[in-house]
Design a protein around this motif. Structure first.
Motif, short mmCIF file in Angstrom:
data_model
loop_
_atom_site.label_atom_id
_atom_site.label_comp_id
_atom_site.label_asym_id
_atom_site.label_seq_id
_atom_site.Cartn_x
_atom_site.Cartn_y
_atom_site.Cartn_z
N ALA A 77 9.24 5.71 -8.79
CA ALA A 77 9.40 4.80 -7.65
C ALA A 77 8.51 3.58 -7.80
O ALA A 77 8.90 2.46 -7.44
CB ALA A 77 9.09 5.53 -6.34
N ILE A 78 7.32 3.75 -8.35
CA ILE A 78 6.42 2.63 -8.60
C ILE A 78 7.03 1.69 -9.64
O ILE A 78 6.98 0.46 -9.49
CB ILE A 78 5.04 3.13 -9.06
N LEU A 107 0.85 -1.19 0.00
CA LEU A 107 0.00 0.00 0.00
C LEU A 107 0.88 1.24 0.00
O LEU A 107 1.69 1.44 0.91
CB LEU A 107 -0.92 0.03 1.22
N ILE A 108 0.74 2.06 -1.03
CA ILE A 108 1.44 3.34 -1.13
C ILE A 108 0.50 4.44 -0.65
O ILE A 108 -0.66 4.51 -1.07
CB ILE A 108 1.88 3.62 -2.58
N LEU A 148 3.72 1.87 2.81
CA LEU A 148 4.80 2.84 2.63
C LEU A 148 4.22 4.24 2.50
O LEU A 148 3.55 4.56 1.51
CB LEU A 148 5.63 2.49 1.39
N ASP A 149 4.46 5.06 3.51
CA ASP A 149 4.02 6.46 3.49
C ASP A 149 5.09 7.28 2.78
O ASP A 149 6.17 7.52 3.31
CB ASP A 149 3.82 6.96 4.92
N ILE A 178 -3.19 5.02 -2.24
CA ILE A 178 -4.17 5.98 -1.75
C ILE A 178 -3.82 7.36 -2.29
O ILE A 178 -2.71 7.86 -2.08
CB ILE A 178 -4.21 6.03 -0.21
N ALA A 179 -4.78 7.99 -3.00
CA ALA A 179 -4.53 9.29 -3.62
C ALA A 179 -5.77 10.17 -3.52
O ALA A 179 -6.90 9.67 -3.46
CB ALA A 179 -4.13 9.13 -5.08
N GLU A 180 -5.56 11.46 -3.51
CA GLU A 180 -6.65 12.43 -3.49
C GLU A 180 -7.53 12.22 -4.73
O GLU A 180 -7.03 12.00 -5.84
CB GLU A 180 -6.08 13.84 -3.48
#
Length: 329
Positions: A22-23, A6-7, A93-94, A38-40
């Motif tokens: 990075a992905i 989970l990013i 990973l935050d 997780i994205a806006e």
């Protein structure tokens, strides 16, 4: 064996573009990686463009914080909490290291990675991770994100950045146009009209039409004023992110203020010139597979001559990577 990842990186547009290499690295080095992100909600399209992203989980911080206790907001937050509670990740990973991202990290189940106290923009965020990583602060954002991912998954960082946007650019026919982004989120980033006029004269003298991007009525009005009386120049209507990406992919080059769309252009592999005036390119320089120039500095805008010189270098350095650029020398 699958590795569930989970990013957490919610915003903003340019920051999500900087995340894409990075992905690509994670997908290349971690066998069986299944990556959720997780994205806006406003920018959720961008992670979805990367072929290694399995699922984009949208959040709405920007909308929620205005109406935090409204019934609809509470219902949406509860739905997110329930979704995350039902999943187990091998690595969380935050990539943002802010208290607002920690709020999301804490709702997810798995081993939590992030920046350490000296590396995080908001040091308190580091207290909520199981594993903390040291990444030097004053370096380009793309390198910083790639370095953090490499530390979290134990591989060596190598090679140029791969944004994973080939699905947008493959097979595209380049047109003899320059995309222009003359607007920004803050007035102190704006570039003087007389500078734009000199740049427009030069671009049209090179046989390029002008297409200006604008996201709202004020930007539309500013862009129309900049091209008043010019032939082969138009202001594009307000477009969705994918539509903008398609226009950028077709352009011979792009000239823009320091904005997320300018960074997207570089990530798409288009020759891109960025104009910095109220921000520094030290941490967010343009990077991509084609020519880029990050001109200016906080409080020191570049003049028109410097931008024109960069345009000439961009036009003479190389044709489109696929050799399809119209009017390419």
């Amino acid at each position: 064996m699958m590795t569930r990842i989970l990013i957490v990186r919610t915003s903003s547009l340019g920051d999500l573009v900087h995340m894409l290499p990075a992905i690509s690295d994670i997908a290349r080095h971690v066998a069986g990686a299944q990556i959720d992100w997780i994205a806006e909600e406003s920018f959720a399209e961008i992670p979805a463009w990367h072929p290694a992203v399995h699922e984009v989980i949208p959040v709405a911080h920007r909308r929620w914080r205005k109406h935090w206790w409204d019934p609809q907001t509470r219902q949406e937050r509860a739905a997110l909490r329930l979704l995350l509670a039902g999943r187990r990740y091998d690595v969380i990973l935050d990539m943002q290291a802010l208290l607002k991202s920690v709020w999301l990290v804490r709702q997810a189940h798995g081993r939590r990675h992030g920046l350490d106290w000296k590396s995080a923009r908001e040091p308190l965020a580091s207290l909520f991770y199981d594993v903390r990583h040291r990444v030097e602060f004053w370096q380009p954002a793309i390198i910083r994100q790639r370095t953090l991912a490499a530390a979290a998954f134990g591989y060596a960082l190598q090679g140029p950045p791969d944004f994973g946007l080939q699905a947008i650019t493959d097979g595209v026919e380049i047109q003899p146009v320059a995309l222009i982004m003359p607007s920004a989120s803050r007035d102190d980033k704006l570039w003087p009209t007389e500078h734009w006029q000199r740049v427009f004269d030069h671009l049209q003298g090179q046989g390029l039409g002008l297409r200006l991007l604008a996201g709202n009525e004020a930007e539309q009005a500013r862009a129309q004023a900049l091209i008043q009386g010019r032939n082969q120049a138009e202001v594009l209507p307000k477009l969705g992110l994918r539509q903008v990406a398609d226009h950028l992919a077709q352009a011979r080059l792009m000239v823009g203020l320091d904005s997320g769309l300018t960074h997207l252009s570089a990530g798409l592999g288009r020759p891109t010139i960025g104009i910095y005036k109220a921000s520094t390119p030290v941490r967010t320089p343009l990077q991509g597979s084609a020519y880029t120039a990050s001109l200016g500095e906080r409080g020191q805008e570049p003049d028109a001559g410097r931008v024109i010189a960069a345009i000439d270098e961009a036009l003479s350095t190389a044709c489109d990577p696929l050799g399809q650029a119209s009017g390419c020398p």
